[in-house]
Motif scaffolding. Structure first.
Motif, short mmCIF file in Angstrom:
data_model
loop_
_atom_site.label_atom_id
_atom_site.label_comp_id
_atom_site.label_asym_id
_atom_site.label_seq_id
_atom_site.Cartn_x
_atom_site.Cartn_y
_atom_site.Cartn_z
N UNK A 130 -58.87 -64.03 -118.84
CA UNK A 130 -59.90 -63.01 -118.60
C UNK A 130 -59.95 -61.99 -119.73
N UNK A 131 -58.78 -61.56 -120.24
CA UNK A 131 -58.77 -60.61 -121.35
C UNK A 131 -59.29 -61.25 -122.64
N UNK A 132 -59.02 -62.53 -122.83
CA UNK A 132 -59.55 -63.23 -124.00
C UNK A 132 -61.08 -63.34 -123.91
N UNK A 133 -61.59 -63.61 -122.71
CA UNK A 133 -63.04 -63.64 -122.51
C UNK A 133 -63.68 -62.30 -122.85
N UNK A 134 -63.01 -61.23 -122.43
CA UNK A 134 -63.53 -59.89 -122.74
C UNK A 134 -63.53 -59.66 -124.25
N UNK A 135 -62.44 -60.06 -124.91
CA UNK A 135 -62.36 -59.91 -126.35
C UNK A 135 -63.49 -60.64 -127.05
N UNK A 136 -63.81 -61.84 -126.58
CA UNK A 136 -64.91 -62.61 -127.16
C UNK A 136 -66.24 -61.91 -126.96
N UNK A 137 -66.44 -61.38 -125.78
CA UNK A 137 -67.71 -60.69 -125.48
C UNK A 137 -67.87 -59.43 -126.33
N UNK A 179 -61.71 -77.91 -124.74
CA UNK A 179 -62.95 -78.28 -124.07
C UNK A 179 -63.27 -77.31 -122.93
N UNK A 180 -62.26 -76.99 -122.17
CA UNK A 180 -62.46 -76.19 -120.97
C UNK A 180 -62.86 -74.75 -121.28
N UNK A 181 -62.24 -74.16 -122.30
CA UNK A 181 -62.40 -72.73 -122.55
C UNK A 181 -63.52 -72.40 -123.54
N UNK A 182 -64.05 -73.39 -124.23
CA UNK A 182 -65.20 -73.13 -125.10
C UNK A 182 -66.40 -72.72 -124.23
N UNK A 183 -67.31 -71.88 -124.74
CA UNK A 183 -67.38 -71.42 -126.13
C UNK A 183 -66.70 -70.07 -126.39
N UNK A 184 -66.11 -69.45 -125.36
CA UNK A 184 -65.61 -68.09 -125.58
C UNK A 184 -64.19 -68.04 -126.14
N UNK A 185 -63.44 -69.13 -126.01
CA UNK A 185 -62.05 -69.14 -126.48
C UNK A 185 -61.80 -70.43 -127.27
N UNK A 186 -61.30 -70.28 -128.48
CA UNK A 186 -60.88 -71.41 -129.29
C UNK A 186 -59.40 -71.70 -129.03
N UNK A 187 -59.03 -72.97 -129.03
CA UNK A 187 -57.62 -73.35 -128.82
C UNK A 187 -57.23 -74.36 -129.90
N UNK A 188 -56.28 -73.98 -130.73
CA UNK A 188 -55.79 -74.85 -131.79
C UNK A 188 -54.26 -74.87 -131.77
N UNK A 189 -53.70 -75.84 -132.43
CA UNK A 189 -52.24 -76.01 -132.45
C UNK A 189 -51.75 -76.23 -133.88
N UNK A 190 -50.62 -75.63 -134.19
CA UNK A 190 -49.93 -75.83 -135.45
C UNK A 190 -48.74 -76.74 -135.21
N UNK A 191 -48.59 -77.74 -136.07
CA UNK A 191 -47.48 -78.70 -135.93
C UNK A 191 -46.60 -78.64 -137.19
N UNK A 192 -45.63 -77.73 -137.20
CA UNK A 192 -44.75 -77.64 -138.37
C UNK A 192 -43.73 -78.77 -138.40
N UNK A 193 -43.21 -79.00 -139.60
CA UNK A 193 -42.02 -79.83 -139.73
C UNK A 193 -40.81 -78.91 -139.71
N UNK A 194 -39.87 -79.15 -140.59
CA UNK A 194 -38.67 -78.31 -140.68
C UNK A 194 -39.07 -76.90 -141.14
#
Length: 261
Positions: A130-137, A179-194
């Motif tokens: 909900x706070x992320x939605x507000x931030x987007x708005x 998919x679920x949270x678009x368009x107001x919230x982007x969700x990405x992931x970082x996959x580091x190695x060592x």
């Protein structure tokens, strides 16, 4: 949105990558919630470093992300700002067990690792939605969730079968929630190695940690050790408007390790 209006939560921010992410956000004059589970002194040092780096405001909150009530408490600490623009889900745990030692992992080990690495990320996103939605708005552009996974979640080659499986589940969950949270919230992931942090020296001792560093440099195509600060640059890029057209991505950053696995 001006940089000094950025409101962010970073979980597992006492040290290592979480602390590096918090410090980099602080340089952008963000308001930051720094979460820790057990390492209070390290978290306090990170908080002070963020203030010195220029953070507009720093809030320190203890909480175990595997507990729904704690996740809601962490998010509630950001409610004073009336918005969230960034959530970095960095908190994670593992247990070192050789892949061929099937008796080395109990059901309880699996449950605990999943409860933090996968379920905890879900609980944090749910609590913060909900706070992320507000931030987007308010900003007129999507808020950003950045999950910290691992190349182990892609290759299956990590500190234990349970850890790799939990990160693979996190990668899949990123797609579902993007998919679920678009368009107001982007969700990405970082996959580091060592990542070259003090964690390995604490776990293995300095001599073995140094041997591990040398082994990594010898193996990876770029012959580079990645520091927490190196990975934090990618996390904060994905958190920023510069990546505003990206969602549902799992981005590897491993000095080319995946090319030889």
């Amino acid at each position: 949105m001006e940089e000094d209006k950025i409101c962010a939560i970073v979980t597992g921010a006492a040290s290592g990558l979480g602390a590096a992410c918090a410090r980099l956000l602080a340089k952008k004059r963000a308001r930051i919630v720094i979460n820790y589970s057990t390492s209070q002194k390290e978290a306090e040092a990170t908080s002070e470093a963020c203030r010195e780096a220029g953070a507009a405001e720093v809030v320190l909150v203890q909480g175990d992300v595997s507990r729904d009530n704690d996740c809601r408490k962490i998010v509630a600490s950001a409610s004073r700002w009336g918005r969230l623009d960034v959530l970095v889900n960095n908190a994670g745990i593992t247990k070192y067990v050789s892949r061929d030692d099937l008796d080395g992992l109990s059901a309880e080990d699996f449950q605990r690792i999943y409860s933090v690495n996968t379920i905890g990320t879900y609980l944090m996103i749910r609590a913060a939605r909900s706070l992320l939605d507000i931030g987007a708005n308010l900003s007129g552009r999507p808020a950003s969730v950045v999950n910290v996974s691992s190349v182990a979640g892609i290759s299956g080659d990590g500190s234990s079968v349970a850890y790799s499986a939990s990160k693979g589940a996190l990668n899949s969950m990123t797609l579902s929630l993007a998919r679920t949270l678009a368009p107001s919230i982007r969700v990405n992931t970082v996959c580091p190695g060592y990542i070259d942090t003090t964690w390995f020296a604490k776990l293995l001792g300095e001599a073995k940690a140094q041997h591990l560093r040398e082994t990594v440099v010898a193996r990876v195509p770029l012959k580079l050790l990645s520091s927490a600060d190196d990975i934090a640059e990618l996390v904060c890029f994905l958190a920023s408007p510069a990546s505003g057209h990206m969602t549902g991505e799992c981005v590897r950053i491993d000095s080319g390790l995946h090319l030889i696995l």
